[in-house]
Design a protein around this motif. Structure first.
Motif, PDB file in Angstrom:
ATOM      1  N   SER A  17       0.841  -1.200   0.000  1.00 18.98           N
ATOM      2  CA  SER A  17       0.000   0.000   0.000  1.00 18.98           C
ATOM      3  C   SER A  17       0.873   1.246   0.000  1.00 18.98           C
ATOM      4  CB  SER A  17      -0.926  -0.004   1.214  1.00 18.98           C
ATOM      5  OG  SER A  17      -0.175   0.034   2.402  1.00 18.98           O
ATOM      6  N   PHE A  18       0.362   2.276  -0.664  1.00 21.00           N
ATOM      7  CA  PHE A  18       1.014   3.585  -0.690  1.00 21.00           C
ATOM      8  C   PHE A  18      -0.068   4.614  -0.902  1.00 21.00           C
ATOM      9  CE2 PHE A  18       0.718   2.421  -5.091  1.00 21.00           C
ATOM     10  CZ  PHE A  18       0.660   3.599  -5.816  1.00 21.00           C
ATOM     11  N   THR A  19       0.261   5.889  -0.786  1.00 20.49           N
ATOM     12  CA  THR A  19      -0.743   6.930  -1.009  1.00 20.49           C
ATOM     13  C   THR A  19      -0.289   7.892  -2.095  1.00 20.49           C
ATOM     14  OG1 THR A  19       0.163   8.411   0.682  1.00 20.49           O
ATOM     15  CG2 THR A  19      -1.548   6.854   1.392  1.00 20.49           C
ATOM     16  N   PHE A  20      -1.277   8.431  -2.799  1.00 22.84           N
ATOM     17  CA  PHE A  20      -1.041   9.508  -3.761  1.00 22.84           C
ATOM     18  C   PHE A  20      -2.010  10.614  -3.427  1.00 22.84           C
ATOM     19  CE2 PHE A  20      -1.837  11.770  -7.762  1.00 22.84           C
ATOM     20  CZ  PHE A  20      -0.534  12.176  -8.041  1.00 22.84           C
ATOM     21  N   GLU A  21      -1.458  11.764  -3.054  1.00 23.69           N
ATOM     22  CA  GLU A  21      -2.286  12.906  -2.659  1.00 23.69           C
ATOM     23  C   GLU A  21      -3.299  12.495  -1.593  1.00 23.69           C
ATOM     24  OE1 GLU A  21      -2.200  16.247  -3.942  1.00 23.69           O
ATOM     25  OE2 GLU A  21      -0.297  15.620  -4.775  1.00 23.69           O
ATOM     26  N   GLY A  22      -2.866  11.614  -0.680  1.00 24.93           N
ATOM     27  CA  GLY A  22      -3.725  11.171   0.418  1.00 24.93           C
ATOM     28  C   GLY A  22      -4.649  10.012   0.083  1.00 24.93           C
ATOM     29  N   ARG A  43      -3.748   9.917 -14.131  1.00 26.72           N
ATOM     30  CA  ARG A  43      -3.001  10.321 -15.318  1.00 26.72           C
ATOM     31  C   ARG A  43      -2.206  11.607 -15.095  1.00 26.72           C
ATOM     32  NH1 ARG A  43      -4.808   5.969 -16.043  1.00 26.72           N
ATOM     33  NH2 ARG A  43      -6.236   5.258 -17.621  1.00 26.72           N
ATOM     34  N   ARG A  44      -2.817  12.578 -14.435  1.00 27.10           N
ATOM     35  CA  ARG A  44      -2.216  13.906 -14.228  1.00 27.10           C
ATOM     36  C   ARG A  44      -1.285  13.849 -13.019  1.00 27.10           C
ATOM     37  NH1 ARG A  44      -4.316  19.691 -15.159  1.00 27.10           N
ATOM     38  NH2 ARG A  44      -5.431  18.628 -16.800  1.00 27.10           N
ATOM     39  N   LEU A  45       0.018  14.006 -13.277  1.00 25.50           N
ATOM     40  CA  LEU A  45       1.005  13.937 -12.200  1.00 25.50           C
ATOM     41  C   LEU A  45       1.427  15.306 -11.700  1.00 25.50           C
ATOM     42  CD1 LEU A  45       3.231  11.023 -13.524  1.00 25.50           C
ATOM     43  CD2 LEU A  45       1.234  10.943 -12.021  1.00 25.50           C
ATOM     44  N   GLY A  46       1.110  16.337 -12.429  1.00 20.86           N
ATOM     45  CA  GLY A  46       1.471  17.682 -12.009  1.00 20.86           C
ATOM     46  C   GLY A  46       1.063  18.695 -13.058  1.00 20.86           C
ATOM     47  N   GLU A  47       1.338  19.943 -12.761  1.00 19.79           N
ATOM     48  CA  GLU A  47       0.983  21.027 -13.666  1.00 19.79           C
ATOM     49  C   GLU A  47       2.229  21.573 -14.340  1.00 19.79           C
ATOM     50  OE1 GLU A  47      -2.197  21.536 -14.178  1.00 19.79           O
ATOM     51  OE2 GLU A  47      -2.606  20.075 -12.619  1.00 19.79           O
ATOM     52  N   GLY A  48       2.122  21.843 -15.616  1.00 20.31           N
ATOM     53  CA  GLY A  48       3.209  22.474 -16.343  1.00 20.31           C
ATOM     54  C   GLY A  48       3.016  23.981 -16.347  1.00 20.31           C
ATOM     55  N   CYS A  67       7.368  13.164 -15.484  1.00 17.07           N
ATOM     56  CA  CYS A  67       6.630  12.439 -14.443  1.00 17.07           C
ATOM     57  C   CYS A  67       7.130  12.756 -13.034  1.00 17.07           C
ATOM     58  CB  CYS A  67       6.690  10.939 -14.709  1.00 17.07           C
ATOM     59  SG  CYS A  67       8.363  10.248 -14.622  1.00 17.07           S
ATOM     60  N   LEU A  68       7.723  13.925 -12.843  1.00 14.04           N
ATOM     61  CA  LEU A  68       8.238  14.278 -11.524  1.00 14.04           C
ATOM     62  C   LEU A  68       7.121  14.349 -10.491  1.00 14.04           C
ATOM     63  CD1 LEU A  68      10.854  17.073 -12.305  1.00 14.04           C
ATOM     64  CD2 LEU A  68      11.308  14.717 -11.598  1.00 14.04           C
ATOM     65  N   VAL A  69       7.338  13.675  -9.372  1.00 15.10           N
ATOM     66  CA  VAL A  69       6.445  13.703  -8.215  1.00 15.10           C
ATOM     67  C   VAL A  69       7.324  13.822  -6.975  1.00 15.10           C
ATOM     68  CG1 VAL A  69       4.578  12.349  -9.278  1.00 15.10           C
ATOM     69  CG2 VAL A  69       6.412  11.168  -8.073  1.00 15.10           C
ATOM     70  N   ARG A  70       6.693  14.017  -5.837  1.00 11.14           N
ATOM     71  CA  ARG A  70       7.439  14.054  -4.572  1.00 11.14           C
ATOM     72  C   ARG A  70       7.142  12.788  -3.775  1.00 11.14           C
ATOM     73  NH1 ARG A  70      10.060  18.654  -3.601  1.00 11.14           N
ATOM     74  NH2 ARG A  70       9.386  20.488  -4.749  1.00 11.14           N
ATOM     75  N   VAL A  71       8.202  12.157  -3.315  1.00 14.99           N
ATOM     76  CA  VAL A  71       8.091  10.998  -2.431  1.00 14.99           C
ATOM     77  C   VAL A  71       8.853  11.368  -1.169  1.00 14.99           C
ATOM     78  CG1 VAL A  71       8.679   8.576  -2.076  1.00 14.99           C
ATOM     79  CG2 VAL A  71       7.898   9.342  -4.319  1.00 14.99           C
ATOM     80  N   ALA A  88       4.537   7.933   0.614  1.00 20.64           N
ATOM     81  CA  ALA A  88       3.529   8.976   0.431  1.00 20.64           C
ATOM     82  C   ALA A  88       3.957   9.815  -0.772  1.00 20.64           C
ATOM     83  CB  ALA A  88       3.424   9.836   1.680  1.00 20.64           C
ATOM     84  N   VAL A  89       3.151   9.799  -1.809  1.00 21.32           N
ATOM     85  CA  VAL A  89       3.472  10.472  -3.072  1.00 21.32           C
ATOM     86  C   VAL A  89       2.538  11.662  -3.242  1.00 21.32           C
ATOM     87  CG1 VAL A  89       3.704  10.158  -5.566  1.00 21.32           C
ATOM     88  CG2 VAL A  89       4.059   8.211  -4.032  1.00 21.32           C
ATOM     89  N   THR A  90       3.110  12.795  -3.663  1.00 19.53           N
ATOM     90  CA  THR A  90       2.310  13.982  -3.961  1.00 19.53           C
ATOM     91  C   THR A  90       2.768  14.569  -5.296  1.00 19.53           C
ATOM     92  OG1 THR A  90       3.827  15.427  -2.746  1.00 19.53           O
ATOM     93  CG2 THR A  90       1.909  14.593  -1.535  1.00 19.53           C
ATOM     94  N   ARG A  91       1.911  15.377  -5.872  1.00 16.91           N
ATOM     95  CA  ARG A  91       2.287  16.075  -7.101  1.00 16.91           C
ATOM     96  C   ARG A  91       3.419  17.046  -6.801  1.00 16.91           C
ATOM     97  NH1 ARG A  91      -3.472  15.483  -7.910  1.00 16.91           N
ATOM     98  NH2 ARG A  91      -3.772  14.316  -9.841  1.00 16.91           N
ATOM     99  N   ALA A  92       4.287  17.230  -7.760  1.00 15.19           N
ATOM    100  CA  ALA A  92       5.431  18.146  -7.559  1.00 15.19           C
ATOM    101  C   ALA A  92       5.011  19.569  -7.787  1.00 15.19           C
ATOM    102  CB  ALA A  92       6.555  17.770  -8.517  1.00 15.19           C
TER     103      ALA A  92
END
Length: 92
Positions: A17-22, A43-48, A67-71, A88-92
């Motif tokens: 298990s892991f989380t993405f944006e909670g 699909r959407r990993l962040g904003e350009g 595909c940069l995200v924050r872990v 815990a993964v969040t959008r960059a």
């Protein structure tokens, strides 16, 4: 969880298990984070710079950096970062 996007009949490692944006998600241990997110319908990993052109998993081989995200607060490329229990993964 949208595991119906994965090919059936292939043996995979146990899911973790892991989380993405909670949001709680599950994926096979070691699967590329970008693939796990795509299989979960994300699909959407962040904003350009242009909101009409979001950052997504594009090349899936570590070249384009789209595909940069924050872990754990650290910027990583989702396509070359393996899924691990509890990240815990969040959008960059």
């Amino acid at each position: 969880m949208a595991h119906d996007l994965r090919i059936a009949g292939i043996q995979r490692p146990a899911e973790v298990s892991f989380t993405f944006e909670g949001q709680a998600l599950m994926a096979p241990a070691g699967e590329a984070l970008a693939v796990a997110l795509l299989a979960s319908g994300i699909r959407r990993l962040g904003e350009g710079m242009d909101p009409a052109r979001p950052r997504v998993a594009l090349c899936l081989m570590g070249v384009c950096q789209q595909c940069l995200v924050r872990v754990g607060g650290r910027l990583v490329q989702a396509c070359i970062t393996p899924v691990q229990e509890g990240i815990a993964v969040t959008r960059a």
